[in-house]
Design a protein around this motif. Structure first.
Motif, PDB file in Angstrom:
ATOM      1  N   GLU A  72       0.826  -1.207   0.000  1.00 41.99           N
ATOM      2  CA  GLU A  72       0.000   0.000   0.000  1.00 41.99           C
ATOM      3  C   GLU A  72       0.862   1.259   0.000  1.00 41.99           C
ATOM      4  N   ARG A  73       1.955   1.234   0.746  1.00 42.87           N
ATOM      5  CA  ARG A  73       2.870   2.387   0.784  1.00 42.87           C
ATOM      6  C   ARG A  73       3.475   2.622  -0.592  1.00 42.87           C
ATOM      7  N   THR A  74       3.890   1.553  -1.253  1.00 39.18           N
ATOM      8  CA  THR A  74       4.458   1.669  -2.596  1.00 39.18           C
ATOM      9  C   THR A  74       3.432   2.240  -3.568  1.00 39.18           C
ATOM     10  N   GLN A  75       2.180   1.739  -3.481  1.00 41.99           N
ATOM     11  CA  GLN A  75       1.120   2.248  -4.346  1.00 41.99           C
ATOM     12  C   GLN A  75       0.840   3.710  -4.042  1.00 41.99           C
ATOM     13  N   ALA A  76       0.837   4.076  -2.761  1.00 46.70           N
ATOM     14  CA  ALA A  76       0.599   5.475  -2.386  1.00 46.70           C
ATOM     15  C   ALA A  76       1.718   6.375  -2.910  1.00 46.70           C
ATOM     16  N   GLU A  77       2.957   5.902  -2.848  1.00 46.96           N
ATOM     17  CA  GLU A  77       4.078   6.679  -3.399  1.00 46.96           C
ATOM     18  C   GLU A  77       3.917   6.863  -4.902  1.00 46.96           C
ATOM     19  N   ASP A  78       3.525   5.794  -5.593  1.00 50.08           N
ATOM     20  CA  ASP A  78       3.299   5.896  -7.046  1.00 50.08           C
ATOM     21  C   ASP A  78       2.184   6.895  -7.345  1.00 50.08           C
ATOM     22  N   ASN A  79       1.095   6.801  -6.585  1.00 45.46           N
ATOM     23  CA  ASN A  79      -0.021   7.733  -6.778  1.00 45.46           C
ATOM     24  C   ASN A  79       0.414   9.168  -6.505  1.00 45.46           C
ATOM     25  N   LEU A  80       1.230   9.366  -5.476  1.00 44.45           N
ATOM     26  CA  LEU A  80       1.719  10.699  -5.151  1.00 44.45           C
ATOM     27  C   LEU A  80       2.598  11.248  -6.271  1.00 44.45           C
ATOM     28  N   ASN A  81       3.446  10.399  -6.834  1.00 45.51           N
ATOM     29  CA  ASN A  81       4.287  10.832  -7.957  1.00 45.51           C
ATOM     30  C   ASN A  81       3.441  11.210  -9.169  1.00 45.51           C
ATOM     31  N   ILE A  82       2.421  10.410  -9.456  1.00 52.88           N
ATOM     32  CA  ILE A  82       1.536  10.706 -10.583  1.00 52.88           C
ATOM     33  C   ILE A  82       0.802  12.024 -10.336  1.00 52.88           C
ATOM     34  N   LEU A  83       0.275  12.178  -9.119  1.00 47.88           N
ATOM     35  CA  LEU A  83      -0.437  13.407  -8.773  1.00 47.88           C
ATOM     36  C   LEU A  83       0.479  14.621  -8.853  1.00 47.88           C
ATOM     37  N   SER A  84       1.716  14.459  -8.426  1.00 48.51           N
ATOM     38  CA  SER A  84       2.681  15.556  -8.484  1.00 48.51           C
ATOM     39  C   SER A  84       2.957  15.968  -9.934  1.00 48.51           C
ATOM     40  N   ARG A  85       3.137  14.965 -10.810  1.00 52.01           N
ATOM     41  CA  ARG A  85       3.355  15.264 -12.229  1.00 52.01           C
ATOM     42  C   ARG A  85       2.137  15.955 -12.845  1.00 52.01           C
ATOM     43  N   GLU A  86       0.943  15.451 -12.516  1.00 52.48           N
ATOM     44  CA  GLU A  86      -0.272  16.058 -13.053  1.00 52.48           C
ATOM     45  C   GLU A  86      -0.441  17.489 -12.546  1.00 52.48           C
ATOM     46  N   ALA A  87      -0.097  17.736 -11.275  1.00 50.21           N
ATOM     47  CA  ALA A  87      -0.193  19.087 -10.722  1.00 50.21           C
ATOM     48  C   ALA A  87       0.789  20.021 -11.427  1.00 50.21           C
ATOM     49  N   ALA A  88       1.990  19.518 -11.719  1.00 46.14           N
ATOM     50  CA  ALA A  88       2.981  20.335 -12.435  1.00 46.14           C
ATOM     51  C   ALA A  88       2.486  20.652 -13.845  1.00 46.14           C
ATOM     52  N   GLN A  89       1.885  19.661 -14.519  1.00 49.74           N
ATOM     53  CA  GLN A  89       1.345  19.894 -15.859  1.00 49.74           C
ATOM     54  C   GLN A  89       0.195  20.898 -15.809  1.00 49.74           C
ATOM     55  N   TYR A  90      -0.675  20.780 -14.809  1.00 51.67           N
ATOM     56  CA  TYR A  90      -1.787  21.712 -14.662  1.00 51.67           C
ATOM     57  C   TYR A  90      -1.274  23.123 -14.410  1.00 51.67           C
ATOM     58  N   LYS A  91      -0.258  23.245 -13.550  1.00 53.96           N
ATOM     59  CA  LYS A  91       0.319  24.561 -13.249  1.00 53.96           C
ATOM     60  C   LYS A  91       0.903  25.191 -14.514  1.00 53.96           C
ATOM     61  N   LYS A  92       1.607  24.373 -15.297  1.00 50.07           N
ATOM     62  CA  LYS A  92       2.207  24.871 -16.530  1.00 50.07           C
ATOM     63  C   LYS A  92       1.122  25.324 -17.514  1.00 50.07           C
ATOM     64  N   ALA A  93       0.069  24.528 -17.649  1.00 50.25           N
ATOM     65  CA  ALA A  93      -1.033  24.884 -18.547  1.00 50.25           C
ATOM     66  C   ALA A  93      -1.722  26.164 -18.074  1.00 50.25           C
ATOM     67  N   LEU A  94      -1.898  26.289 -16.757  1.00 48.71           N
ATOM     68  CA  LEU A  94      -2.519  27.487 -16.199  1.00 48.71           C
ATOM     69  C   LEU A  94      -1.655  28.725 -16.437  1.00 48.71           C
ATOM     70  N   GLU A  95      -0.346  28.575 -16.289  1.00 48.74           N
ATOM     71  CA  GLU A  95       0.574  29.687 -16.555  1.00 48.74           C
ATOM     72  C   GLU A  95       0.526  30.087 -18.029  1.00 48.74           C
ATOM     73  N   ASN A  96       0.501  29.095 -18.906  1.00 48.07           N
ATOM     74  CA  ASN A  96       0.410  29.386 -20.348  1.00 48.07           C
ATOM     75  C   ASN A  96      -0.886  30.128 -20.670  1.00 48.07           C
ATOM     76  N   GLU A  97      -1.991  29.674 -20.083  1.00 47.65           N
ATOM     77  CA  GLU A  97      -3.275  30.330 -20.325  1.00 47.65           C
ATOM     78  C   GLU A  97      -3.253  31.765 -19.789  1.00 47.65           C
ATOM     79  N   THR A  98      -2.670  31.951 -18.620  1.00 47.94           N
ATOM     80  CA  THR A  98      -2.566  33.295 -18.035  1.00 47.94           C
ATOM     81  C   THR A  98      -1.717  34.198 -18.913  1.00 47.94           C
ATOM     82  N   ASN A  99      -0.595  33.675 -19.409  1.00 48.74           N
ATOM     83  CA  ASN A  99       0.271  34.459 -20.302  1.00 48.74           C
ATOM     84  C   ASN A  99      -0.465  34.833 -21.590  1.00 48.74           C
TER      85      ASN A  99
END
Length: 112
Positions: A72-99
């Motif tokens: 479960e810890r390994t799965q949670a770490e994987d999920n956290l990594n995926i969520l972190s990548r998705e959050a970074a992509q969302y932030k980048k898309a939001l910055e592009n839209e703002t620009n």
């Protein structure tokens, strides 16, 4: 190493069961804490008593729970990594839209 673990009859890689000290589980038997246990020589009363069987079952259950928690810890770490990548992509898309909005706003101001 903890003294409780050192006197375990389960053993480990560093202290296989034949080199581990076996605590006495019954009151009428002499204490065996001072002598290394040899599982072939050890009294069947100790290894097959209901208390030791329950202890071994509890240890196996605990081991299974630890294994599941590690999975479960390994799965949670994987999920956290995926969520972190998705959050970074969302932030980048939001910055592009703002620009883009800022550039469009600046163009509109220039035209006026």
């Amino acid at each position: 190493m903890d003294s409780e673990l050192m006197h375990s009859i389960v053993g480990s890689y560093h202290k296989p069961p034949e080199r581990v000290f076996v605590p006495s589980f019954t009151q009428n038997e002499p204490s065996q804490n001072c002598h290394p246990a040899n599982l072939e020589v050890t009294s069947p009363k100790i290894l097959h008593s209901p208390n030791s069987q329950a202890l071994i079952l509890a240890l196996k259950t605990l081991q299974e729970k630890i294994h599941r928690l590690e999975l479960e810890r390994t799965q949670a770490e994987d999920n956290l990594n995926i969520l972190s990548r998705e959050a970074a992509q969302y932030k980048k898309a939001l910055e592009n839209e703002t620009n883009e909005r800022n550039l469009a706003h600046q163009e509109l101001i220039k035209q006026k």
